[in-house]
Design a protein around this motif. Structure first.
Motif, PDB file in Angstrom:
ATOM      1  N   MET A   1     -11.747  -1.452   0.436  1.00  0.00           N
ATOM      2  CA  MET A   1     -11.720   0.189  -0.036  1.00  0.00           C
ATOM      3  C   MET A   1     -12.628   0.602  -0.715  1.00  0.00           C
ATOM      4  O   MET A   1     -13.312  -0.196  -1.456  1.00  0.00           O
ATOM      5  CB  MET A   1     -10.402   0.146  -0.813  1.00  0.00           C
ATOM      6  N   SER A   2     -12.956   1.753  -0.671  1.00  0.00           N
ATOM      7  CA  SER A   2     -14.276   2.305  -1.158  1.00  0.00           C
ATOM      8  C   SER A   2     -14.125   2.073  -2.776  1.00  0.00           C
ATOM      9  O   SER A   2     -13.314   2.438  -3.332  1.00  0.00           O
ATOM     10  CB  SER A   2     -14.717   3.686  -0.764  1.00  0.00           C
TER      11      SER A   2
ATOM     12  N   ASN B   1      -0.398   8.724  -6.840  1.00  0.00           N
ATOM     13  CA  ASN B   1      -1.062   9.121  -5.735  1.00  0.00           C
ATOM     14  C   ASN B   1      -0.460  10.243  -5.025  1.00  0.00           C
ATOM     15  O   ASN B   1      -0.751  10.471  -3.646  1.00  0.00           O
ATOM     16  CB  ASN B   1      -1.667   7.869  -4.856  1.00  0.00           C
TER      17      ASN B   1
ATOM     18  N   ASP C   1     -11.460   1.451   6.104  1.00  0.00           N
ATOM     19  CA  ASP C   1     -11.929   0.463   5.671  1.00  0.00           C
ATOM     20  C   ASP C   1     -11.730  -0.762   6.594  1.00  0.00           C
ATOM     21  O   ASP C   1     -12.581  -1.605   6.829  1.00  0.00           O
ATOM     22  CB  ASP C   1     -11.441  -0.116   4.635  1.00  0.00           C
TER      23      ASP C   1
ATOM     24  N   SER D   1      -9.049  -2.694   7.134  1.00  0.00           N
ATOM     25  CA  SER D   1      -8.130  -3.835   7.066  1.00  0.00           C
ATOM     26  C   SER D   1      -6.450  -3.431   7.075  1.00  0.00           C
ATOM     27  O   SER D   1      -5.863  -3.908   6.981  1.00  0.00           O
ATOM     28  CB  SER D   1      -8.142  -4.038   5.475  1.00  0.00           C
TER      29      SER D   1
ATOM     30  N   LEU E   1       0.761  -1.064   0.054  1.00  0.00           N
ATOM     31  CA  LEU E   1      -0.020   0.049  -0.168  1.00  0.00           C
ATOM     32  C   LEU E   1       0.757   1.487   0.037  1.00  0.00           C
ATOM     33  O   LEU E   1       1.944   1.418   0.794  1.00  0.00           O
ATOM     34  CB  LEU E   1      -0.969  -0.148   1.324  1.00  0.00           C
TER      35      LEU E   1
ATOM     36  N   TRP F   1      -2.399  10.733 -11.050  1.00  0.00           N
ATOM     37  CA  TRP F   1      -2.941   9.554 -11.632  1.00  0.00           C
ATOM     38  C   TRP F   1      -2.255   8.508 -11.163  1.00  0.00           C
ATOM     39  O   TRP F   1      -2.584   7.253 -10.921  1.00  0.00           O
ATOM     40  CB  TRP F   1      -3.439   9.759 -12.784  1.00  0.00           C
TER      41      TRP F   1
ATOM     42  N   ARG G   1     -13.630   5.120  -4.900  1.00  0.00           N
ATOM     43  CA  ARG G   1     -12.182   5.661  -4.969  1.00  0.00           C
ATOM     44  C   ARG G   1     -11.589   5.018  -5.798  1.00  0.00           C
ATOM     45  O   ARG G   1     -10.777   5.625  -6.736  1.00  0.00           O
ATOM     46  CB  ARG G   1     -11.658   5.455  -3.558  1.00  0.00           C
TER      47      ARG G   1
ATOM     48  N   TYR H   1     -12.526   6.098  -9.370  1.00  0.00           N
ATOM     49  CA  TYR H   1     -11.983   7.223  -9.678  1.00  0.00           C
ATOM     50  C   TYR H   1     -10.314   7.099 -10.004  1.00  0.00           C
ATOM     51  O   TYR H   1      -9.921   7.477 -11.094  1.00  0.00           O
ATOM     52  CB  TYR H   1     -12.140   8.240  -8.356  1.00  0.00           C
ATOM     53  N   MET H   2      -9.797   6.269  -9.373  1.00  0.00           N
ATOM     54  CA  MET H   2      -8.197   6.209  -9.659  1.00  0.00           C
ATOM     55  C   MET H   2      -7.958   5.566 -10.907  1.00  0.00           C
ATOM     56  O   MET H   2      -7.210   5.785 -11.522  1.00  0.00           O
ATOM     57  CB  MET H   2      -7.644   5.426  -8.393  1.00  0.00           C
TER      58      MET H   2
ATOM     59  N   ASP I   1      -6.943   5.109   3.248  1.00  0.00           N
ATOM     60  CA  ASP I   1      -8.167   4.213   2.974  1.00  0.00           C
ATOM     61  C   ASP I   1      -8.515   3.079   3.494  1.00  0.00           C
ATOM     62  O   ASP I   1      -9.433   2.700   4.146  1.00  0.00           O
ATOM     63  CB  ASP I   1      -8.418   4.218   1.158  1.00  0.00           C
ATOM     64  N   ALA I   2      -7.377   2.097   3.576  1.00  0.00           N
ATOM     65  CA  ALA I   2      -7.526   0.728   4.181  1.00  0.00           C
ATOM     66  C   ALA I   2      -7.704   0.849   5.611  1.00  0.00           C
ATOM     67  O   ALA I   2      -8.491  -0.115   6.231  1.00  0.00           O
ATOM     68  CB  ALA I   2      -6.195   0.030   3.790  1.00  0.00           C
TER      69      ALA I   2
ATOM     70  N   MET J   1      -6.661  -3.800  -3.238  1.00  0.00           N
ATOM     71  CA  MET J   1      -6.994  -2.854  -4.195  1.00  0.00           C
ATOM     72  C   MET J   1      -7.428  -3.571  -5.433  1.00  0.00           C
ATOM     73  O   MET J   1      -8.528  -3.159  -5.925  1.00  0.00           O
ATOM     74  CB  MET J   1      -6.059  -1.615  -4.498  1.00  0.00           C
TER      75      MET J   1
END
Ligand code: SF4
Ligand code: SF4
Ligand code: SF4
Ligand code: FES
Lengths: 957, 70
Positions: free
Chosen positions: B1-2, A916, A641, A643, A630, A913, B5, B8-9, A637-638, B41
């Motif tokens: 993970m949402s 990140n 979530d 995780s 990651l 893009w 998102r 979008y990525m 984000d994780a 992911m």
């Protein structure tokens, strides 16, 4: 150990390749043409007495102490201003010269205080030395005449006397000791390029004065210290020397602030630092420095520094101080139980761009081999990760192509999204020097930066709207290709021709012309065309860029666009040209090199490559996970979530430096074990369960790698106040988790890096001690390193052109958020300010301000200095406004050095893009008058206070 | 993970490759996701694809399909 004395040759080195031979005091000397006789003598070992000459600045010839006689010539010329020529026969010591010199010294001394014994420069004063050298024994004029020395003369105030100026926090100016040699004035002009000092008056009345007789603090002085170094007397003296006394030994080390990587002599008494003096042999800085490295090192002994490990079960509890063993055990227990409960991939680590290569390497090793996953990332994620992606794609390696010396051969410098005068000051000084010699400057930046406004510099400024870099660079390419300015011979030889043709066809499309893109970019097409022509045809063109390029949703695309431009114009592969990312923190380059990214092992090799992975597996004796881990934003984000539950953060304040603070707060709050390893209770520590005290660069051995790929030694000058160097802490944590790493010294870690990484194969501490520094690649093919890359061919083979389509960011202005916020840095503070805020540097910048154009301010009823509310879709904060036309209408700008402001409450989660890397440089905002801190700021402050409590328990003995 | 998102990525990656034409774009997007996305992911985006893949741009969708098959 002793004090390192650097030879002062009196005048700068001549770069001529033609040699001349002359005779000095009967000795034959051969030197490059243009060398002064003074320098030639010094090279032969003869020190001609001197006062106004020093080799950091050009000779001026005012003190008349360095006189010589030349056979066949009348008179006694000054050796500092007389060039060496073939066949000259020079005498440096004759009866006539001796007499003249004594006379000169007598005059100086008659107007100088005689408090040598109690003077701060005692033992380090050239006036004292010269009095000794010329054999001065008495002063016939006495000391009672007209003078600058005494406040009173014969009961009356002495008009010629001036009081000390102690306004600068780091050095004093005592005019009574000034011999008006003008070394300081020349240093400020020639070395620093600020022009803050002048000599006012003439003859006896002449005095050094900062601008219009202001105090140093009130003047344009940027406190670089060059004048202090240049001063031969106690007139300009570091306050630390006044307080402590003269140093007795010194150690060469590397600045731990920015990516320039200035080399310093740490001048010491015992384990106390007396001062830091820039090292002339430092190949990045060549003897210059900025206020941060030169003076702002006091944070090492700041009272807020945490020296004992601390733990707590929950962040609602106060911290509890414990032993190292208990802290390691507690942290390891938590991490292991998280892995048992949520899986092996539920924890990770963040390496620091402030720590050494060796320390960074160990953290990624701990994660990959000890944690058993690849969830390791580094703060470079939020700054230069697009550089890695973009340059690897086009050239084949993730690094700047030049050394800093290269700028001395540059004819056109193009600076994109960077403000070196603030963020890379020593490089800026070196660039400005070149510009004063006639090189041209193009600045592409939304804001009129200090580079554009620098004295004696004329810049072609393209003030683009934030977020339109790709459109501007593609338009520049459009001009170059359609006007036939591309260097086709270079491209045919060095790059993939068919990719070039695709690219050329793309950029030539009318939609990419400067005229067509002007409505998006706001850049005058005429200026843009001029800039393109200048870069393509003005001689050696070099691009320097910074975070204004990378921190965008098209950051990687912009880096690629830059590489395309350099290839298309043949500006790559020799001194004076190239693509040069200006790295933010001291060791961003190194932390990237050391395998801090989740997808690659040290040396930028993808983790999925079997052969590479196997070489690490063999040495580390573990099986490695072949899947990428990651990245920092993905970790957050994780975490939200559920995780991702545990994180080891070394030397990085992710809460303050990462975008969208409330998102980061949510992520950290969702974790069960956050380990912060740092010097201070930073903002991230408010959400941490374990605090491991860190050590400063003065307290450990290792290496940093600067923006030019230069690997330099960091040398320990004092014992770590917290007890352990950072690398030892990582080893301790690993051991507690059952993962042993055995090293007795960081040099052994470097040996391991060299054994596993082809570009580092030739690097060792022994070699660094011998050569001072090396630039990677350093291996059998380039045993002394590689100053300029891609000379005969690109690392990847053929240079790759990639089409760069402009995609507008999704962060757009709208009626509710009509302004664009962009962010930056200022000189005296560094990054999140954890160190610099704990030094006297706060006198220059005690809060973050919002720069706003007079037009926008007036519309909103905002006056200079007013509190304003800054609001975006992500959040809001308050700070004070500064009204200026440095920013265009529609654009506002702030720095992010202070946690009270929390500029990142405002920034959004949009990101590059490819990597990140967050889009710090564009946020749509609204500004309105306000009367104080926002609710969010108040709540944050309350939580921070609560969380920073430390319970001091009596030791149970 | 949402999913939002991730979508979008993924689309953001797609936009970079768009101008390179369909074949190169699909290959480029797939490779990028394989090289830089952590397994959870990728699992997330596959799950979204299985659930209909709403919101994914055509090239991106195709890239994720090839990746999933590989
Ligand atoms: S400290 Fe630097 S900027 Fe200030 S007066 Fe001295 S040389 Fe000039
Ligand atoms: S302040 Fe120092 S360097 Fe400057 S003119 Fe006076 S003696 Fe010379
Ligand atoms: S902060 Fe940068 S420019 Fe300043 S002294 Fe340190 S390395 Fe040099
Ligand atoms: S040193 Fe040459 S004139 Fe002063």
């Amino acid at each position: 150990m002793s004090l390192i004395e650097e030879t002062d040759f009196g005048t700068p080195r001549s770069k001529s390749e033609t040699m001349v031979t002359l005779t000095i005091d009967g000795q034959s000397v051969t030197v490059p043409e243009g060398t002064s006789i003074m320098r030639a003598a010094m090279e032969a070992g003869t020190k001609i007495p001197k006062l106004c000459a020093t080799d950091m600045v050009d000779a001026f010839g005012s003190c008349r102490l360095c006189l010589i006689e030349i056979e066949g010539r009348a008179g006694t010329p000054a050796s500092c201003t007389t060039p060496a020529m073939d066949g000259l026969v020079v005498h440096t010591q004759t009866e006539r010269l001796k007499k003249l010199r004594k006379g000169v010294m007598e005059l100086y001394i008659s107007d100088h205080p005689l408090d040598c014994l109690t003077c701060a420069a005692n033992g380090d004063c050239e006036l004292q030395d010269m009095a000794g050298a010329v054999g001065l024994r008495d002063v016939r004029y006495g000391y009672q005449g007209e003078n600058h020395v005494f406040a009173e003369a014969k009961g009356e105030a002495n008009a010629a006397w001036m009081p000390k100026d102690e306004s600068n926090p780091y050095f004093t100016y005592d005019p009574s000791k000034c011999i008006v040699c003008s070394r300081c004035v020349r240093a400020c002009e020639e070395v620093q390029g600020t022009f803050a000092l002048t000599i006012s008056g003439r003859g006896f009345d002449s005095r050094v004065s900062p601008s219009m007789s202001e105090s140093f603090l009130g003047s344009e002085c940027v406190s670089c210290g060059a004048c202090v170094q240049a001063c031969p007397t106690a007139t300009l003296t570091e306050k630390s020397v006044i307080e402590i006394g003269q140093p007795e030994h010194s150690v060469v080390t590397t600045c731990a602030y920015c990516g320039v990587g200035c080399a310093f002599k740490a001048e010491m008494r015992g384990e106390e630092v007396v001062r830091m003096v820039p090292y002339k042999d430092g190949k990045a800085n060549r003897g210059h420095s900025c206020v941060k490295g030169r003076f702002a090192w006091g944070y090492t002994t700041h009272k807020e520094r945490i020296l004992k490990p601390m733990i707590r079960e929950t962040i609602a509890e106060p911290w509890r101080e414990v032993s190292w063993g208990e802290a390691f055990g507690f942290a390891a227990g938590k991490l292991k139980s998280i892995q048992a409960k949520y899986g092996r991939d539920a924890i990770g680590g963040i390496t620091s761009s402030r720590c050494t290569n060796e320390e960074t390497y160990l953290v990624q090793k701990l994660v990959r081999a000890g944690f058993g996953n690849n969830n390791v990332d580094t703060c470079a994620r939020v700054c230069h990760s697009p550089t890695g992606y973009g340059l690897a794609t086009t050239f084949g390696t993730s690094a700047g192509t030049q050394d800093f010396d290269s700028v001395e051969h540059t004819d056109v410098a193009m600076i994109i999204g960077a403000n070196p005068a603030s963020a890379h000051p020593v490089f800026a000084s070196r660039l400005k020097k070149r510009l004063r010699q006639g090189a041209k400057l193009i600045v592409i930046d939304p804001r009129r930066t200090e580079m554009v406004d620098a004295p004696h510099v004329k810049a072609l400024h393209l003030p683009l709207l934030p977020g339109t870099n790709v459109a501007v660079l593609t338009a520049i390419a459009h001009v170059i290709v359609t006007e036939g300015l591309a260097n086709e011979a270079f491209v045919r030889e060095r790059c993939d021709w068919s990719e070039f043709e695709d690219w050329a066809a793309f950029v030539s499309q009318p939609k990419n012309s400067p005229e067509a893109t002007a409505i998006m970019t706001g850049v005058d097409p005429k200026d843009l065309r001029e800039a393109a022509r200048l870069y393509a045809t003005g001689g050696n063109g070099a691009i320097y860029y910074g975070l204004g390029v990378t921190e965008h949703s098209q950051g990687s695309t912009t880096v690629i666009a830059i590489a395309n431009l350099a290839m298309a114009t043949g500006n790559i592969g020799r001194p004076g040209v190239g693509v040069n990312p200006l790295r933010g923190q001291n060791n961003v380059q190194g932390s990237c090199d050391m395998g801090s990214f989740p997808h690659e092992l040290p040396g930028y090799r993808h983790i999925s490559g079997d052969a590479v992975r196997e070489s690490f597996e063999a040495l580390w004796q573990v099986k490695l996970n072949p899947e990428p881990g990651l990245r920092i934003p993905n970790m957050f984000d994780a975490a939200i979530d559920g995780s991702f539950k545990g994180l080891y953060v070394q030397g990085e304040d992710i809460l303050q430096s990462d975008p969208n603070t409330s998102h980061v707060v949510a992520a950290l709050s969702a974790m069960e074990c956050v380990i912060v390893h740092d010097l201070f209770l930073n903002e991230t520590a408010n959400y941490a369960h374990v605090f491991l005290p860190g050590s400063t660069f003065l307290e450990k051995d290792g290496t940093f790698t600067n923006a030019e790929r230069r690997i330099q030694r960091v040398r320990k000058v004092m014992s770590p106040r917290n007890g352990l160097a950072d690398w030892e802490v990582t080893i301790g944590l690993g051991k507690a988790m059952g993962f042993d790493m055995n090293y007795a010294h960081p040099s052994e870690i470097m040996d391991e890096i060299a054994a596993l990484t082809p570009t580092f194969a030739g690097v060792s501490f022994a070699k660094l001690d011998e050569l001072g520094s090396v630039q990677w690649p350093c291996n059998d093919k380039a045993p002394e390193g590689t100053p300029v890359m891609h000379i005969a061919g690109f690392v990847r083979g053929k240079g790759k052109f990639v089409v760069t389509e402009y995609v507008a960011t999704d962060e757009r202005t709208a009626p509710r958020f009509p302004l664009l916020l962009t962010t930056g840095r200022i000189l005296s503070q560094y990054n999140v300010g954890a160190q610099t805020r704990r030094t006297e540097n706060v006198v220059w910048h005690d809060e973050d301000r919002l720069e706003i154009h007079p037009h926008d301010a007036e519309q909103r009823g905002v006056r200079d200095g007013d509190w304003v509310r800054l609001k975006s879709r992500a959040g809001e904060t308050t700070l004070r406004a500064e009204i200026t036309d440095r920013v265009a209408p529609g654009v506002v700008y702030t720095t992010f050095h202070h946690p009270d402001t929390q500029a990142n409450v405002i920034t959004t989660e949009y990101s590059d893009w490819a990597t990140n890397c967050p889009e710090y440089k564009v946020t749509a905002v609204q500004v309105s008058p306000s009367n104080g801190p926002s609710d969010w700021q108040k709540a944050y402050d309350a939580q921070a206070r609560q969380s920073r409590r430390i319970a001091h328990v009596e030791a149970a003995e | 993970m949402s999913a939002d998102r991730l979508i979008y990525m993924a689309n953001q990656i797609g936009k970079f490759f768009q101008s390179q034409g369909h074949d190169k774009a699909v290959a480029g997007i797939a490779e990028h996701i394989r090289k830089f996305w952590d397994p959870r992911m990728r699992k997330g985006i596959f799950a979204h694809l299985d659930a209909g893949g709403a919101g994914l741009d055509p090239n991106v969708r195709e890239a994720i399909e090839t990746l999933k098959k590989a």
